[in-house]
Design an enzyme around this catalytic site. Structure first.
Site, short mmCIF file in Angstrom:
data_model
loop_
_atom_site.label_atom_id
_atom_site.label_comp_id
_atom_site.label_asym_id
_atom_site.label_seq_id
_atom_site.Cartn_x
_atom_site.Cartn_y
_atom_site.Cartn_z
N CYS A 1 0.83 -1.22 0.00
CA CYS A 1 0.00 0.00 0.00
C CYS A 1 0.86 1.26 0.00
O CYS A 1 1.96 1.27 0.53
CB CYS A 1 -0.88 0.04 1.23
N ARG B 1 5.39 -0.44 -6.06
CA ARG B 1 5.34 -1.22 -4.82
C ARG B 1 4.36 -2.38 -4.92
O ARG B 1 4.35 -3.25 -4.06
CB ARG B 1 4.93 -0.31 -3.65
N TRP C 1 -3.03 -2.76 -1.45
CA TRP C 1 -2.67 -4.17 -1.66
C TRP C 1 -3.51 -4.93 -0.63
O TRP C 1 -3.31 -4.78 0.57
CB TRP C 1 -1.17 -4.36 -1.41
N ASN D 1 -2.26 2.49 5.56
CA ASN D 1 -1.36 1.36 5.28
C ASN D 1 -1.21 0.58 6.58
O ASN D 1 -1.12 1.19 7.65
CB ASN D 1 0.05 1.84 4.89
N GLY D 2 -1.13 -0.75 6.47
CA GLY D 2 -0.89 -1.55 7.67
C GLY D 2 -2.06 -2.44 7.99
O GLY D 2 -2.95 -2.66 7.17
N GLU E 1 17.35 -19.09 -4.81
CA GLU E 1 17.04 -17.78 -5.40
C GLU E 1 16.59 -17.94 -6.86
O GLU E 1 15.65 -17.28 -7.30
CB GLU E 1 18.28 -16.87 -5.28
N LYS F 1 13.00 -16.76 -8.27
CA LYS F 1 12.85 -15.84 -9.41
C LYS F 1 11.90 -16.43 -10.45
O LYS F 1 11.04 -15.74 -10.97
CB LYS F 1 14.19 -15.55 -10.11
N GLU G 1 8.13 -16.56 -9.10
CA GLU G 1 7.41 -15.29 -8.90
C GLU G 1 7.19 -14.54 -10.21
O GLU G 1 6.24 -13.79 -10.33
CB GLU G 1 8.07 -14.41 -7.84
N HIS H 1 16.75 -38.36 -1.33
CA HIS H 1 15.95 -38.46 -0.09
C HIS H 1 14.51 -38.01 -0.34
O HIS H 1 13.80 -37.66 0.60
CB HIS H 1 16.60 -37.63 1.01
N LYS I 1 6.24 -4.87 -3.66
CA LYS I 1 7.68 -4.61 -3.57
C LYS I 1 8.16 -4.54 -2.12
O LYS I 1 9.13 -5.18 -1.76
CB LYS I 1 8.02 -3.31 -4.32
#
Ligand code: F6R
Length: 609
Positions: A2, A27, A73, A103-104, A482, A486, A489, A505, A604
């Protein structure tokens, strides 16, 4: 996540607020809205992009001297128009009295909602935010600051809010606790925003509000009141970094641009590290680095994988134990406390709620020494930590971390080498070799970027898959993680990473000829063992896509596709090996037509837990 922008001015503020929303778009958001005061409160909202909101505004001739705007968001309630901010609360005559953006997360919103409903307030959204608007309205006695002050005392959770009121047209009140909020000082106009970048072009004079602060914004004044109700003078910073996202051309997406910026930003991050002087980490770092006997790393997402890589580097270079924890787990458990450990928080944004809370928790538990590795010098994380080292990645717009990740790795390698030197683990010759290798890092990355055409060919094959496995060993296991992150997402392909020795395993059961297995094959002491793991995959018909060092002696054959990386210094290998994985994810996502810079459901800066 947000974003908030608000202003009190003498001109039509809509263009400035809309520009602020555009700057906050990176964001991540799923709806947006704006409310202005124009002899009454008016709003426009959209569940599409900011450009659609702009089209609504252009069509309606919407204008006003003061206003608030928001990118949302979704947390409480889906991304539907009723849940988009700003939220209104009406007076007894049914006129809009309060408009608010938030926001929050308000944790006790259900309790307050029940109470306000019983008092006759009508709720039109499922959000936690609407309760704040009604609560402020309920407590309003003709002074917006007093009402906000009383209301925020009732809230538990994390918030940054901006509020305007019908009966006080030239005033806006803000408050923050746990979420960032800045005030911007202009000439005959003043601003609020969740991020200084949103105010770029409007002002570069920024006050970073502190936890619990309330702020009374008028056209010619800004008054800050601390959590005890006392008026305080907060420092005004001139923030030159408020420049907006740079030009995209000649790239198609910010992710691609940011991958190609890596040689430059790595060179910037390395500036001043030639002597491995502990002073780079802040005053007193030298003494602290000599005293510590362990390191506890706290981070989320890609920053956590950077921390995992650092564990391998630091334990082998310095010989002290390093533990790495996902911040959202650490903050809620009862860990053993070693007061002689250095707590190291890693974050691109420095505003990630879990990382910030984990660092604060570590301090509360009695950890005395802390260091933040961060890309934003004015962030809450840097303010909270005792020592800091700033990566110089510049603003990262693409949601998927690329240049932020590699600059974090560079910073962590510098930390490992600095500790090793200070504690007598490096001979002058070893120091010279390592520093020399670091100096060549940007050029080595340039050579890796030249592999893009070969990687594009692989990406067109990956784009047709729904699953992928990534394998690495030792300090390349976090790089495999990583790489998988990538890919998932940006392209929405399910990807998992394993240390290659774990294959038999369990995950080997997944391997069929339809499963691409990306393997990181540097020429190090584990190469022989990795080659055996690769044979295990081939024997089950799995298709191997191997990124091998020039001297790893891995030749292409049936089911074995190989891209050779140029020669490089072994210690740098994780930083170099992650770059082709970034390109593979980018080009696979491009081929699948996803929203690469703003992947679905992601944001973001994750400023809520
Ligand atoms: C992945 C990614 C995220 C972030 C994570 C932490 O590409 O970008 O996993 O790494 O949200 O963010 P920071 O580093 O800002 O704390």
């Amino acid at each position: 996540m947000c974003g908030i922008v608000g202003a009190v001015t003498g001109r039509n503020i809509v263009p400035v607020l809309m520009q602020g929303l555009q700057r906050l778009e990176y964001r991540g958001y799923d709806s947006c809205g704006i409310a202005v005061h124009d002899q009454g409160l008016f709003r426009a909202r959209s569940i599409a992009r900011v450009s659609e909101l702009q089209a609504q505004i252009d069509a309606s001739g919407f204008a006003g001297n003061s206003g608030i705007a928001h990118t949302r968001w979704a947390t409480h309630g889906g991304p539907v128009i009723d849940n988009a901010h700003p939220h209104f609360s009406l007076d007894r005559q049914g006129d809009r009295r309060i408009a608010l953006v938030h926001n929050g997360i308000i944790e006790n919103y259900e309790l307050i909602r029940t109470e306000l409903k019983s008092l006759g307030y009508l709720f039109e959204s499922q959000t936690d935010t609407e309760v704040i608007a009604h609560l402020i309205n309920h407590l309003y006695d003709g002074d917006l600051l007093h009402a906000v002050e009383k209301a925020v005392k009732r809230l538990t959770g994390a918030f940054a809010i901006a509020v305007i009121c019908k009966s006080e047209p030239h005033r806006m009140v803000g408050a923050r606790l746990g979420c960032p909020l800045v005030a911007g000082l202009g000439h005959g106009e003043n601003f609020l925003a969740s991020d200084a970048m949103a105010l770029s072009g409007a002002t570069d004079q920024i006050i970073y509000l502190e936890e619990g602060d309330l702020v009374d914004v008028r056209q010619t004044s800004i008054r800050v009141v601390d959590r005890n109700g006392i008026s305080v003078n907060r420092k005004i910073d001139t923030v030159s970094a408020t420049a907006g996202p740079a030009e995209l051309a000649p790239f198609r997406h910010y992710m691609q641009k940011e991958i190609f910026e890596q040689p430059g930003v790595l060179a910037d991050t390395l500036i001043g590290s030639e002597n491995l002087d502990a002073g780079m980490f802040g005053a007193g770092a030298s003494e602290i680095f000599k005293q510590i006997n362990a390191i506890r790393i706290l981070a989320c997402g890609s920053s956590y994988y950077a921390g995992m890589t650092a564990k391998y580097w630091i334990e082998s270079l310095v010989g002290i134990p390093v533990s790495v924890e996902v911040a959202s787990e650490y903050r809620y458990r009862e860990p053993a406390v070693n007061p002689h450990a250095l707590v190291l928080a890693i974050s691109q944004s420095g505003e990630t709620a879990d990382t910030l809370a984990a660092l604060k928790y570590a301090h509360q538990l009695g950890h005395r020494h802390s260091l933040a590795i961060c890309n934003v010098g004015v962030s809450a994380l840097v303010r909270e930590a005792e020592l800091s080292f700033l990566t110089r990645a510049g603003i990262e717009i693409g949601v998927a971390s690329t240049k932020a990740f590699t600059t974090q790795l560079a910073a962590l390698l510098i930390l490992g080498l600095t500790l090793a030197k200070l504690r007598g683990h490096l001979t002058p010759e070893q120091q010279r070799l390592h520093v020399d290798a670091l100096r060549h890092l940007p050029a080595a990355i340039c050579r890796i970027l030249e592999l893009e055409p070969q990687i594009m060919a692989w990406a067109s094959l990956f784009a047709r898959k729904e699953n992928a496995l990534f394998l690495g060993r030792g300090l390349h296991y976090p790089i495999a993680l990583e790489g998988a992150l990538k890919l998932k997402e940006t392209s929405y392909i399910h990807a998992e990473a394993y240390p290659a020795g774990e294959l038999k395993h369990g995950p080997l059961a997944l391997v069929t000829e339809d499963m691409p297995v990306v393997t990181i094959a540097p020429n190090n002491s584990l190469l022989g063992k990795l080659k055996s793991n690769m044979q295990e995959v081939r024997a089950r018909g799995g298709q191997l896509y191997v990124f091998a060092d020039a001297d790893s002696m891995v030749a292409p054959s049936d089911g074995m596709h190989v891209i050779q990386l140029p020669e490089h210094h072994g210690l740098l290998s994780p930083i170099l090996h992650v770059v082709p994985l970034q390109l593979l994810a980018y080009h696979t996502a491009l081929a699948r037509g996803t929203d690469i810079d703003k992947p679905r459901n992601l944001a973001k800066s994750v400023t809520v837990e």
